[in-house]
Design a protein around this motif. Structure first.
Motif, mmCIF file in Angstrom:
data_model
loop_
_atom_site.group_PDB
_atom_site.id
_atom_site.type_symbol
_atom_site.label_atom_id
_atom_site.label_comp_id
_atom_site.label_asym_id
_atom_site.label_seq_id
_atom_site.Cartn_x
_atom_site.Cartn_y
_atom_site.Cartn_z
ATOM 1 N N GLN A 1 0.824 -1.204 0.000
ATOM 2 C CA GLN A 1 0.000 0.000 0.000
ATOM 3 C C GLN A 1 0.865 1.264 0.000
ATOM 4 O O GLN A 1 0.490 2.273 -0.587
ATOM 5 C CB GLN A 1 -0.942 -0.003 1.201
ATOM 6 N N THR B 1 -7.330 -9.968 -5.057
ATOM 7 C CA THR B 1 -7.940 -8.706 -5.470
ATOM 8 C C THR B 1 -6.901 -7.586 -5.425
ATOM 9 O O THR B 1 -6.817 -6.770 -6.352
ATOM 10 C CB THR B 1 -9.141 -8.359 -4.548
ATOM 11 N N LEU B 2 -6.110 -7.561 -4.361
ATOM 12 C CA LEU B 2 -5.041 -6.565 -4.251
ATOM 13 C C LEU B 2 -4.029 -6.748 -5.374
ATOM 14 O O LEU B 2 -3.600 -5.767 -6.006
ATOM 15 C CB LEU B 2 -4.352 -6.677 -2.882
ATOM 16 N N ASP C 1 -4.514 -8.026 -8.359
ATOM 17 C CA ASP C 1 -5.124 -7.563 -9.614
ATOM 18 C C ASP C 1 -5.082 -6.040 -9.718
ATOM 19 O O ASP C 1 -4.798 -5.486 -10.785
ATOM 20 C CB ASP C 1 -6.560 -8.054 -9.756
ATOM 21 N N SER C 2 -5.370 -5.359 -8.615
ATOM 22 C CA SER C 2 -5.359 -3.891 -8.641
ATOM 23 C C SER C 2 -3.934 -3.343 -8.840
ATOM 24 O O SER C 2 -3.770 -2.285 -9.450
ATOM 25 C CB SER C 2 -5.952 -3.336 -7.339
ATOM 26 N N LEU C 3 -2.944 -4.051 -8.360
ATOM 27 C CA LEU C 3 -1.555 -3.596 -8.522
ATOM 28 C C LEU C 3 -1.023 -3.830 -9.932
ATOM 29 O O LEU C 3 -0.162 -3.106 -10.401
ATOM 30 C CB LEU C 3 -0.641 -4.291 -7.515
ATOM 31 N N LYS D 1 -2.678 -3.491 -12.668
ATOM 32 C CA LYS D 1 -3.353 -2.610 -13.648
ATOM 33 C C LYS D 1 -2.538 -1.380 -13.925
ATOM 34 O O LYS D 1 -1.761 -0.876 -13.264
ATOM 35 C CB LYS D 1 -4.746 -2.215 -13.154
#
Length: 173
Positions: A138, A166-167, A169-171, A173
């Motif tokens: 983060q 999920t984390l 996948d967001s990283l 992008k």
């Protein structure tokens, strides 16, 4: 210094014993051998007094060298030895967050897969390591910390697996 200095309390009969021990020590003292042993003992004590910051500084120097020379083994090989030393300490978990902070401020060198850091950090899997990894991601995601997160996602028995994926996948992008 006589035996009376070593005598404690109302037991004068021990003074003779102490006096004979003092004389034996004086007679057995060999300057070369005992001096070397004393130096080794002091070195061991200084090893015990090494602080978290000292180890992190050593690792930081290795990372800089590996980055400058473009040779990952200048970091990885000695780092395994340092991590082994850290594991022998009673406070090894205290190194988890400083290691992540070190990775965050370091250049993206090849830390290994999982390498000395990953091998050490994953010993604390399911004992607080994951939360510290997520906080690091983060703050400042790095290739290496993303790689460690991928390893968490591979564990199908982990109850937080979906959250980690999920984390991840967001990283990506």
């Amino acid at each position: 210094m006589g035996a009376e200095v070593y005598h404690r309390g109302p037991y004068p009969q021990y003074s003779r014993y102490v006096d004979s021990r003092v004389n034996k020590i004086k007679g057995k003292w060999k300057s070369g051998i005992n001096k070397d042993l004393t130096i080794k003992r002091l070195q061991r004590r200084s090893f015990m007094k090494k602080k978290v910051e000292d180890y992190i500084y050593e690792l930081e120097q290795l990372i800089e060298l590996a980055d400058q020379e473009k040779d990952k083994y200048l970091f990885q090989d000695p780092a395994y030895e340092i991590m082994d030393e850290i594991e022998e300490l009673g406070n090894a978990f205290d190194f988890v967050e400083p290691i992540f902070l070190l990775v965050e401020r370091s250049p993206d060198i090849d830390f290994g897969g999982p390498g000395p850091f990953g091998s050490f950090l994953e010993k604390f899997y399911r004992n607080g390591y994951e939360d510290i990894l997520v906080k690091s991601l983060q703050r400042k995601p790095k290739k290496y910390t993303i790689f460690l997160l991928e390893r968490l996602c591979n564990d199908e028995s982990n109850p937080k697996r979906e959250e980690y994926c999920t984390l991840l996948d967001s990283l990506k992008k």
